[in-house]
Motif scaffolding. Structure first.
Motif, PDB file in Angstrom:
ATOM      1  N   TYR A   1      11.848 -10.789   1.218  1.00 19.20           N
ATOM      2  CA  TYR A   1      11.314 -11.004  -0.127  1.00 19.20           C
ATOM      3  C   TYR A   1      12.227 -10.338  -1.141  1.00 19.20           C
ATOM      4  CZ  TYR A   1       8.348 -10.042  -4.210  1.00 19.20           C
ATOM      5  OH  TYR A   1       7.852  -9.931  -5.478  1.00 19.20           O
ATOM      6  N   SER A   2      12.464 -11.040  -2.232  1.00 17.33           N
ATOM      7  CA  SER A   2      13.226 -10.397  -3.289  1.00 17.33           C
ATOM      8  C   SER A   2      12.516 -10.673  -4.614  1.00 17.33           C
ATOM      9  CB  SER A   2      14.668 -10.913  -3.243  1.00 17.33           C
ATOM     10  OG  SER A   2      15.103 -11.340  -4.474  1.00 17.33           O
ATOM     11  N   GLY A   3      12.047  -9.646  -5.247  1.00 16.28           N
ATOM     12  CA  GLY A   3      11.293  -9.777  -6.490  1.00 16.28           C
ATOM     13  C   GLY A   3      10.690  -8.434  -6.842  1.00 16.28           C
ATOM     14  N   LEU A   4       9.698  -8.450  -7.704  1.00 11.86           N
ATOM     15  CA  LEU A   4       9.065  -7.199  -8.126  1.00 11.86           C
ATOM     16  C   LEU A   4       8.104  -6.669  -7.059  1.00 11.86           C
ATOM     17  CD1 LEU A   4       8.214  -8.037 -11.846  1.00 11.86           C
ATOM     18  CD2 LEU A   4       9.917  -6.388 -11.059  1.00 11.86           C
ATOM     19  N   PHE A   5       7.955  -5.352  -7.064  1.00  9.05           N
ATOM     20  CA  PHE A   5       7.020  -4.677  -6.156  1.00  9.05           C
ATOM     21  C   PHE A   5       6.045  -3.840  -6.977  1.00  9.05           C
ATOM     22  CE2 PHE A   5      10.524  -5.237  -3.110  1.00  9.05           C
ATOM     23  CZ  PHE A   5       9.841  -5.541  -1.952  1.00  9.05           C
ATOM     24  N   HIS A   6       4.965  -3.452  -6.331  1.00  4.30           N
ATOM     25  CA  HIS A   6       4.080  -2.427  -6.898  1.00  4.30           C
ATOM     26  C   HIS A   6       3.488  -1.643  -5.729  1.00  4.30           C
ATOM     27  CE1 HIS A   6       1.949  -0.876 -10.454  1.00  4.30           C
ATOM     28  NE2 HIS A   6       0.954  -0.609  -9.614  1.00  4.30           N
ATOM     29  N   VAL A   7       3.676  -0.332  -5.744  1.00  4.63           N
ATOM     30  CA  VAL A   7       3.179   0.500  -4.639  1.00  4.63           C
ATOM     31  C   VAL A   7       1.881   1.187  -5.053  1.00  4.63           C
ATOM     32  CG1 VAL A   7       3.750   2.331  -2.997  1.00  4.63           C
ATOM     33  CG2 VAL A   7       5.580   0.983  -4.017  1.00  4.63           C
ATOM     34  N   LEU A   8       0.830   0.923  -4.316  1.00  7.02           N
ATOM     35  CA  LEU A   8      -0.461   1.533  -4.648  1.00  7.02           C
ATOM     36  C   LEU A   8      -0.566   2.958  -4.119  1.00  7.02           C
ATOM     37  CD1 LEU A   8      -2.834  -1.490  -4.018  1.00  7.02           C
ATOM     38  CD2 LEU A   8      -2.078  -0.600  -6.216  1.00  7.02           C
ATOM     39  N   GLY A   9       0.136   3.268  -3.033  1.00  7.87           N
ATOM     40  CA  GLY A   9       0.082   4.619  -2.477  1.00  7.87           C
ATOM     41  C   GLY A   9      -0.972   4.740  -1.394  1.00  7.87           C
TER      42      GLY A   9
ATOM     43  N   GLU B   1       0.831  -1.199   0.000  1.00  4.81           N
ATOM     44  CA  GLU B   1       0.000   0.000   0.000  1.00  4.81           C
ATOM     45  C   GLU B   1       0.871   1.256   0.000  1.00  4.81           C
ATOM     46  OE1 GLU B   1      -3.743  -0.273   2.692  1.00  4.81           O
ATOM     47  OE2 GLU B   1      -2.397  -1.883   3.276  1.00  4.81           O
ATOM     48  N   LYS B   2       1.863   1.264   0.876  1.00  2.00           N
ATOM     49  CA  LYS B   2       2.626   2.491   1.073  1.00  2.00           C
ATOM     50  C   LYS B   2       4.116   2.285   0.795  1.00  2.00           C
ATOM     51  CE  LYS B   2      -0.402   3.560   4.955  1.00  2.00           C
ATOM     52  NZ  LYS B   2      -0.755   2.190   5.355  1.00  2.00           N
ATOM     53  N   ASP B   3       4.799   3.384   0.518  1.00  2.00           N
ATOM     54  CA  ASP B   3       6.255   3.339   0.330  1.00  2.00           C
ATOM     55  C   ASP B   3       6.949   2.786   1.569  1.00  2.00           C
ATOM     56  OD1 ASP B   3       7.091   4.926  -2.285  1.00  2.00           O
ATOM     57  OD2 ASP B   3       5.391   5.972  -1.420  1.00  2.00           O
ATOM     58  N   VAL B   4       6.451   3.145   2.750  1.00  2.00           N
ATOM     59  CA  VAL B   4       7.088   2.675   3.990  1.00  2.00           C
ATOM     60  C   VAL B   4       6.945   1.161   4.143  1.00  2.00           C
ATOM     61  CG1 VAL B   4       7.136   4.783   5.366  1.00  2.00           C
ATOM     62  CG2 VAL B   4       5.050   3.412   5.313  1.00  2.00           C
ATOM     63  N   ASP B   5       5.851   0.596   3.629  1.00  2.00           N
ATOM     64  CA  ASP B   5       5.677  -0.864   3.690  1.00  2.00           C
ATOM     65  C   ASP B   5       6.735  -1.547   2.825  1.00  2.00           C
ATOM     66  OD1 ASP B   5       3.461  -0.444   5.255  1.00  2.00           O
ATOM     67  OD2 ASP B   5       2.029  -0.690   3.625  1.00  2.00           O
ATOM     68  N   LEU B   6       6.895  -1.038   1.612  1.00  2.00           N
ATOM     69  CA  LEU B   6       7.903  -1.583   0.694  1.00  2.00           C
ATOM     70  C   LEU B   6       9.293  -1.488   1.323  1.00  2.00           C
ATOM     71  CD1 LEU B   6       8.185  -0.823  -3.088  1.00  2.00           C
ATOM     72  CD2 LEU B   6      10.166  -0.720  -1.633  1.00  2.00           C
ATOM     73  N   GLU B   7       9.582  -0.326   1.872  1.00  2.00           N
ATOM     74  CA  GLU B   7      10.879  -0.078   2.505  1.00  2.00           C
ATOM     75  C   GLU B   7      11.131  -1.091   3.629  1.00  2.00           C
ATOM     76  OE1 GLU B   7      11.233   3.706   4.585  1.00  2.00           O
ATOM     77  OE2 GLU B   7      12.902   4.171   3.248  1.00  2.00           O
ATOM     78  N   ASN B   8      10.087  -1.321   4.413  1.00  2.00           N
ATOM     79  CA  ASN B   8      10.182  -2.250   5.538  1.00  2.00           C
ATOM     80  C   ASN B   8      10.461  -3.674   5.053  1.00  2.00           C
ATOM     81  OD1 ASN B   8      10.077  -2.811   8.288  1.00  2.00           O
ATOM     82  ND2 ASN B   8       7.923  -3.362   8.219  1.00  2.00           N
ATOM     83  N   ILE B   9       9.730  -4.113   4.041  1.00  2.00           N
ATOM     84  CA  ILE B   9       9.903  -5.465   3.504  1.00  2.00           C
ATOM     85  C   ILE B   9      11.307  -5.636   2.938  1.00  2.00           C
ATOM     86  CG2 ILE B   9       9.143  -7.061   1.696  1.00  2.00           C
ATOM     87  CD1 ILE B   9       6.303  -5.860   2.098  1.00  2.00           C
ATOM     88  N   GLU B  10      11.790  -4.636   2.211  1.00  2.00           N
ATOM     89  CA  GLU B  10      13.138  -4.700   1.636  1.00  2.00           C
ATOM     90  C   GLU B  10      14.201  -4.730   2.717  1.00  2.00           C
ATOM     91  OE1 GLU B  10      13.867  -1.600  -1.189  1.00  2.00           O
ATOM     92  OE2 GLU B  10      13.640  -3.005  -2.856  1.00  2.00           O
ATOM     93  N   LYS B  11      14.014  -3.893   3.717  1.00  2.00           N
ATOM     94  CA  LYS B  11      14.997  -3.774   4.794  1.00  2.00           C
ATOM     95  C   LYS B  11      15.110  -5.086   5.576  1.00  2.00           C
ATOM     96  CE  LYS B  11      14.093  -1.157   8.324  1.00  2.00           C
ATOM     97  NZ  LYS B  11      13.370   0.036   8.803  1.00  2.00           N
ATOM     98  N   LEU B  12      13.965  -5.757   5.777  1.00  3.25           N
ATOM     99  CA  LEU B  12      13.967  -7.004   6.542  1.00  3.25           C
ATOM    100  C   LEU B  12      14.483  -8.178   5.709  1.00  3.25           C
ATOM    101  CD1 LEU B  12      10.520  -6.559   8.328  1.00  3.25           C
ATOM    102  CD2 LEU B  12      12.777  -6.252   9.337  1.00  3.25           C
ATOM    103  N   GLY B  13      14.608  -7.973   4.397  1.00 12.10           N
ATOM    104  CA  GLY B  13      15.187  -8.999   3.524  1.00 12.10           C
ATOM    105  C   GLY B  13      14.373 -10.274   3.442  1.00 12.10           C
TER     106      GLY B  13
END
Ligand SMILES: [Zn+2]
Length: 215
Positions: A115-123, A101-113
């Motif tokens: 998941y590695s793959g494509l993302f899509h941010v709905l905003g 949903e949010k940029d911060v969610d994506l950031e959190n998932i990436e930081k925790l390592g």
């Protein structure tokens, strides 16, 4: 409130999660700041706007200089206007795309390592999904899946809240033709994420479990 105070307060109220009371607290606190600090604020806003932009495919916010690869998926040099972000270029043939949903969610998932793959941010998407931003991002999600020859799974990483459920249901509806034709399957983060929890507050093991238990 006087005009200058009121104007600044209304500007703060444009930010997500900031109501009039919080906005006024910011304003009254800034009254006590030194002019140099306020100049730094003003400069930092403008610098951010100059350097940051959104990826045309996944819509994540990133700084141009962050892009380190020679060419992006769209064939444009990364870091230039119109070029995709590093994640989109690196994971172009990923079998999965994770919807945040949010940029911060994506950031959190990436930081925790986890998941590695494509993302899509709905905003900061909100019912009934009719704002221009919502429409553009949902359409691009549909088109990305249509274009892709590798995406087999769409992982809905929306929050375990009423709004998150509504967003997930709407995305499922938009992608209905792909699930019906068997092109993709849609999964949702599992029970590790307790009801009412926001993704941005999840720790590594919770999020890891939620991903492993997706269905
Ligand atoms: Zn991207």
């Amino acid at each position: 409130m006087h005009d200058a105070l009121k104007k600044l307060s209304l500007l703060f109220e444009r930010l997500p999660g900031i109501g009039p009371r919080q906005a006024r607290r910011f304003v009254y606190s800034l009254v006590d700041e030194k002019p140099e600090i306020l100049e730094e604020f003003a400069g930092a806003f403008l610098e951010m706007k100059k350097l940051a932009r959104r990826c045309p495919e996944c819509f994540r916010a990133f700084e141009g200089k962050e892009a380190g690869l020679p060419t992006g998926q769209a064939g444009l040099p990364t870091g230039q206007a119109g070029a995709v972000c590093v994640a989109c270029a690196t994971h172009a043939d990923s079998p999965a795309i994770l919807i945040a949903e949010k940029d911060v969610d994506l950031e959190n998932i990436e930081k925790l390592g986890v998941y590695s793959g494509l993302f899509h941010v709905l905003g900061e998407i909100a019912l009934p999904f009719q704002s221009e931003t919502d429409k553009v991002r949902l359409k691009e999600l549909h088109d990305r899946i249509k274009r892709s020859k590798t995406i087999k799974e769409v992982i809905l990483a929306t929050s375990a809240t009423n709004e998150g459920d509504a967003v997930a249901a709407y995305v499922e509806k938009i992608l209905e033709n792909f699930t019906e034709s068997g092109k993709i399957k849609i999964t949702r983060l599992g029970r590790g994420l307790s009801t009412g929890s926001y993704l941005e507050f999840s720790d590594r093991s919770t999020l890891d479990n939620a991903l492993k238990n997706r269905k």
